[in-house]
Every structure is written in structure tokens, then in C-alpha cells.
Design a protein around this motif. Structure first.
Motif, PDB file in Angstrom:
ATOM      1  N   ILE A 160     -34.667  55.467   3.670  1.00 26.67           N
ATOM      2  CA  ILE A 160     -35.486  55.291   2.478  1.00 26.67           C
ATOM      3  C   ILE A 160     -36.306  54.015   2.667  1.00 26.67           C
ATOM      4  N   ASP A 161     -37.551  54.035   2.182  1.00 29.07           N
ATOM      5  CA  ASP A 161     -38.410  52.853   2.246  1.00 29.07           C
ATOM      6  C   ASP A 161     -38.345  52.111   0.914  1.00 29.07           C
ATOM      7  N   ILE A 162     -37.989  50.839   0.986  1.00 26.60           N
ATOM      8  CA  ILE A 162     -37.917  49.983  -0.197  1.00 26.60           C
ATOM      9  C   ILE A 162     -38.711  48.724   0.096  1.00 26.60           C
ATOM     10  N   ASP A 163     -39.786  48.501  -0.651  1.00 23.71           N
ATOM     11  CA  ASP A 163     -40.638  47.324  -0.467  1.00 23.71           C
ATOM     12  C   ASP A 163     -41.066  47.144   0.990  1.00 23.71           C
ATOM     13  N   SER A 164     -41.554  48.195   1.604  1.00 21.84           N
ATOM     14  CA  SER A 164     -42.033  48.194   2.989  1.00 21.84           C
ATOM     15  C   SER A 164     -40.932  47.970   4.014  1.00 21.84           C
ATOM     16  N   ASN A 165     -39.680  48.104   3.614  1.00 24.40           N
ATOM     17  CA  ASN A 165     -38.545  48.009   4.535  1.00 24.40           C
ATOM     18  C   ASN A 165     -37.835  49.348   4.569  1.00 24.40           C
ATOM     19  N   THR A 166     -37.505  49.794   5.775  1.00 27.54           N
ATOM     20  CA  THR A 166     -36.789  51.048   5.929  1.00 27.54           C
ATOM     21  C   THR A 166     -35.297  50.775   5.993  1.00 27.54           C
ATOM     22  N   CYS A 167     -34.547  51.404   5.101  1.00 24.00           N
ATOM     23  CA  CYS A 167     -33.087  51.299   5.087  1.00 24.00           C
ATOM     24  C   CYS A 167     -32.535  52.617   5.608  1.00 24.00           C
ATOM     25  N   ASN A 168     -31.779  52.555   6.695  1.00 27.96           N
ATOM     26  CA  ASN A 168     -31.241  53.763   7.312  1.00 27.96           C
ATOM     27  C   ASN A 168     -29.837  54.058   6.808  1.00 27.96           C
ATOM     28  N   CYS A 169     -29.574  55.336   6.640  1.00 30.27           N
ATOM     29  CA  CYS A 169     -28.237  55.806   6.290  1.00 30.27           C
ATOM     30  C   CYS A 169     -27.391  55.842   7.557  1.00 30.27           C
ATOM     31  N   HIS A 170     -26.086  55.804   7.411  1.00 28.86           N
ATOM     32  CA  HIS A 170     -25.221  55.911   8.582  1.00 28.86           C
ATOM     33  C   HIS A 170     -25.295  57.309   9.214  1.00 28.86           C
ATOM     34  N   LYS A 171     -25.773  58.298   8.444  1.00 30.69           N
ATOM     35  CA  LYS A 171     -26.007  59.639   8.979  1.00 30.69           C
ATOM     36  C   LYS A 171     -27.510  59.801   9.127  1.00 30.69           C
ATOM     37  N   LYS A 172     -28.009  59.681  10.343  1.00 26.98           N
ATOM     38  CA  LYS A 172     -29.463  59.701  10.571  1.00 26.98           C
ATOM     39  C   LYS A 172     -30.128  60.986  10.105  1.00 26.98           C
ATOM     40  N   GLN A 173     -29.380  62.101  10.098  1.00 29.31           N
ATOM     41  CA  GLN A 173     -29.943  63.371   9.658  1.00 29.31           C
ATOM     42  C   GLN A 173     -29.919  63.503   8.133  1.00 29.31           C
ATOM     43  N   GLY A 174     -29.256  62.587   7.461  1.00 30.58           N
ATOM     44  CA  GLY A 174     -29.165  62.660   6.012  1.00 30.58           C
ATOM     45  C   GLY A 174     -28.012  63.527   5.555  1.00 30.58           C
ATOM     46  N   HIS A 175     -27.841  63.550   4.247  1.00 30.28           N
ATOM     47  CA  HIS A 175     -26.808  64.411   3.677  1.00 30.28           C
ATOM     48  C   HIS A 175     -27.020  64.528   2.170  1.00 30.28           C
TER      49      HIS A 175
END
Length: 175
Positions: A160-175
Motif C-alpha cells: 500500500i502507498d502511504i504518503d509516497s511511501n510503499t509499505c509491503n505486506c509480509h505476503k507479497k501476493q497479498g491476501h
């Protein structure tokens, strides 16, 4: 508060018995207590004064650990596969119990050196990123602040992008 302890003279491998062995070994089986003062920020403002029960100075250490509470927390190992218990007095910040799981046998440390269970990691004093337990707290706060969130659904896409920063989930494919 005073903590009365007994020194039996054998050096510990970790913890208080390791770091304060010279103090504890001075007199075997000596009952002792200590006093010191703290300021409003809970910082020590006086030196530790150590006394034995007869009134003469002796060596020892002070902790705020509650023996019965500590034993109870340690007894919960069968219920906690990996984690810790920290019990603090909310009125003054004193630590009443610290238990890290899984436990290890200090007489056989070499057994744990290659273990992947992390027995030698003291989880009660390590720094961790808040995990799943905080999701419950954040969700409850959000629902309390805005009841319309009861029907809200979020689909994780892996980041997810928050204030021009990308925060990655521990599951790269999502869930």
C-alpha cells in the motif's frame, strides 16, 4: 520496597547471577535488602545502600520481581510455544515478572546454539514490530471512532502507498 534474596555463591550463566556474581558471592546465604530514591521521572537519584538483616552493610542486589508471580508466569510454558510474559506495576513501572519462552536448560547451552526455536533469545527484553495482537486493538479503536467501519472490507494486494511511501505486506501476493 525491599527484595530479600539469598546468594548461594555459584555464578549464573546469564542474568543477575551472571552480572552481579561478585556482589552476591561475597557472603553465602546472607539475607540482605537495599534502598534507593527515585525522582518523578522514575530515575535513581541516590546510590544503592545495602544492608543485612543485622544492620551492618553487606552485598546484594535489589529487584522488583515478585517471586510467586514469576513462578506462575514460568509455569505457563506449556501454553505458550514462543513468546513472553511481562508484568509491570502500572503505578510505578516496576517489573514484577519476566518470562521468555521457550525456556532453555542453562547446564546444556551447546544444545541450543544451532536450534531454530530461539531458546536463547530473551523475548521479554527484545524490540519487536507490533504484530497481530495490535491489529485487534487498532480495529477496536477504529470501530469505536466510526461505527460505519463495521461493514468495511479491505483486500490486501501485497503493498500500500502511504504518503509516497510503499509499505509491503509480509505476503507479497497479498491476501
Amino acid at each position: 520496597q525491599h527484595f530479600i534474596g539469598y546468594s548461594q555463591g555459584n555464578r549464573g550463566i546469564t542474568g543477575l547471577r551472571y552480572h552481579y556474581n561478585d556482589l552476591l558471592y561475597h557472603e553465602l546465604y546472607t539475607k540482605s535488602y537495599g534502598t534507593f530514591s527515585r525522582n518523578a521521572a522514575n530515575r535513581s537519584i541516590s546510590n544503592l545502600t545495602l544492608h543485612d538483616m543485622c544492620g551492618k552493610n553487606t552485598d546484594g542486589i535489589i529487584t522488583s520481581i515478585d517471586k510467586e508471580l514469576q513462578h506462575f508466569c514460568d509455569s505457563l510454558e506449556s501454553l505458550i510455544k514462543s513468546g513472553c510474559i511481562v508484568v509491570a506495576d502500572s503505578s510505578n513501572g516496576e517489573i514484577l515478572a519476566l518470562s521468555s519462552f521457550p525456556h532453555y536448560d542453562a547446564s546444556n547451552l551447546s544444545y541450543y546454539l544451532d536450534s531454530e526455536k530461539g531458546e536463547l533469545l530473551n523475548r521479554s527484553v527484545q524490540s519487536y514490530t507490533p504484530g497481530s495482537v495490535f491489529k485487534i486493538i487498532i480495529s477496536a479503536s477504529a470501530l469505536e471512532a466510526n461505527p460505519h467501519y463495521y461493514d468495511y472490507t479491505y483486500s490486501c494486494l501485497g503493498s500500500i502507498d502511504i504518503d509516497s511511501n510503499t509499505c509491503n505486506c509480509h505476503k507479497k501476493q497479498g491476501h
